[in-house]
Design a protein around this motif. Structure first.
Motif, PDB file in Angstrom:
ATOM      1  N   VAL A  21      73.195  37.005  45.569  1.00  0.00           N
ATOM      2  CA  VAL A  21      73.116  37.585  46.910  1.00  0.00           C
ATOM      3  C   VAL A  21      74.385  37.294  47.699  1.00  0.00           C
ATOM      4  N   PHE A  22      74.857  36.060  47.652  1.00  0.00           N
ATOM      5  CA  PHE A  22      76.072  35.707  48.383  1.00  0.00           C
ATOM      6  C   PHE A  22      77.293  36.425  47.804  1.00  0.00           C
ATOM      7  N   VAL A  23      77.333  36.566  46.497  1.00  0.00           N
ATOM      8  CA  VAL A  23      78.441  37.292  45.872  1.00  0.00           C
ATOM      9  C   VAL A  23      78.420  38.760  46.276  1.00  0.00           C
ATOM     10  N   ALA A  24      77.222  39.361  46.290  1.00  0.00           N
ATOM     11  CA  ALA A  24      77.112  40.769  46.685  1.00  0.00           C
ATOM     12  C   ALA A  24      77.516  40.972  48.142  1.00  0.00           C
ATOM     13  N   VAL A  25      77.104  40.059  49.025  1.00  0.00           N
ATOM     14  CA  VAL A  25      77.470  40.162  50.439  1.00  0.00           C
ATOM     15  C   VAL A  25      78.979  40.050  50.607  1.00  0.00           C
ATOM     16  N   SER A  26      79.588  39.088  49.909  1.00  0.00           N
ATOM     17  CA  SER A  26      81.039  38.917  49.994  1.00  0.00           C
ATOM     18  C   SER A  26      81.765  40.147  49.461  1.00  0.00           C
ATOM     19  N   TYR A  27      81.279  40.708  48.368  1.00  0.00           N
ATOM     20  CA  TYR A  27      81.926  41.888  47.784  1.00  0.00           C
ATOM     21  C   TYR A  27      81.826  43.080  48.730  1.00  0.00           C
ATOM     22  N   ILE A  28      80.650  43.325  49.290  1.00  0.00           N
ATOM     23  CA  ILE A  28      80.464  44.472  50.179  1.00  0.00           C
ATOM     24  C   ILE A  28      81.298  44.311  51.450  1.00  0.00           C
ATOM     25  N   ALA A  29      81.301  43.092  52.015  1.00  0.00           N
ATOM     26  CA  ALA A  29      82.061  42.859  53.247  1.00  0.00           C
ATOM     27  C   ALA A  29      83.560  43.016  53.018  1.00  0.00           C
TER      28      ALA A  29
END
Length: 294
Positions: A29-37
């Protein structure tokens, strides 16, 4: 209001937190948030060029995930076998995908960093702490766009005598590329030496030197710091409660997702999307005021 108009210390705090958390966290989840941001902010800053660059990273992520799962065989969920009989596991594939997204997010954050940080901000932040380091970083940041422009100028001049990158057969093109790189490297190194000597003659490395600065820490910067500190507090709580913890070997194991987990995810998303959000709000207010004046 663009994020690069904020105080350099604010820019440094944000990018240090964004890049540090991107590298440290491997929770999906944190990786996905960082990637999208990072994807969204990179497109916002670099427009079409940033979009094309970010889209080119997607197939590289998939290729890296396949390569990683092909040569790393940990995990308890086999998917298939490679040509030498080793198992390709779900855990290795997922972890390879996470690593690929982390690397891509890091690259996109660095592209945002280069777009926001200018050489004068580097000099302001590190000039008194380490003059030599600030000189080196400012030269590097300033040279990135110059190197691109010099490469274009060299290619145009070489093309005028039939030695451009696209002239001749494959062997001749390879020789032309090597010639262009040789000229570009020599030109860049000479510029580095000239810049260093110029700054040294101006007394840049002397002790007790003062520097002119146009930056002022105002209420807008203080408000941003308060928001960042609130988000960082929640993220630290997530780390202490093991909400960022996950195992991929031998199987995927992580803590149960609860209502509090969504609070931590939201805090991380707000932290990373804050600069882009502030810029969008500032642009909207500017357009609204401009339309009212008209």
């Amino acid at each position: 209001m663009r994020f690069d108009s904020y105080h350099p210390t604010i820019n440094f705090i944000f990018f240090a937190a964004a890049i540090g958390f991107t590298v440290a966290f491997d929770h999906p989840v944190f990786v996905a948030v960082s990637y999208i941001a990072s994807f969204a902010y990179s497109v916002k800053l670099n427009k079409i060029r940033g979009l094309v660059f970010d889209l080119c990273l997607i197939p590289l992520i998939v290729l890296y995930a396949g390569f990683y799962s092909y040569y790393n065989h940990f995990g308890v969920t086999p998917l298939r076998q490679n040509f030498i009989g080793n198992s390709i596991t779900l855990e290795a594939l997922v972890y390879g995908l996470i690593l690929g997204m982390t690397i891509a997010a890091l690259i996109m954050w660095l592209s945002c960093l280069f777009a926001v940080f200018s050489s004068d901000k580097v000099v302001y932040l590190f000039g008194r702490v380490s003059p030599k380091l600030s000189l080196f970083l400012s030269i590097i940041l300033r040279s990135v766009p110059r190197i691109k422009e010099r490469a274009r100028r060299i290619n145009v001049s070489q093309k005028g005598i039939g030695r451009g990158v696209g002239d001749g057969n494959i062997f001749r093109r390879f020789i032309n590329v090597l010639r262009l790189l040789s000229i570009l490297i020599t030109w860049t190194l000479e510029n580095f030496v000239e810049s260093a000597r110029s700054m040294k003659c101006r007394g840049y490395s002397l002790k007790g030197r003062t520097a002119f600065s146009i930056y002022r820490f105002d209420n807008r910067d203080r408000s941003f710091v308060v928001g960042v500190c609130a988000c960082l507090t929640l993220i630290v709580m997530a780390i202490m409660l093991d909400q960022t913890w996950i195992y991929y070997d031998p199987e995927i194991i992580m803590n149960r997702i609860t209502v509090v987990s969504y609070v931590f995810y939201a805090a991380y998303a707000v932290l990373l999307l804050m600069p882009m959000g502030l810029q969008i709000i500032g642009e909207y207010k500017f357009k609204k005021l401009s339309s009212n004046n008209v």
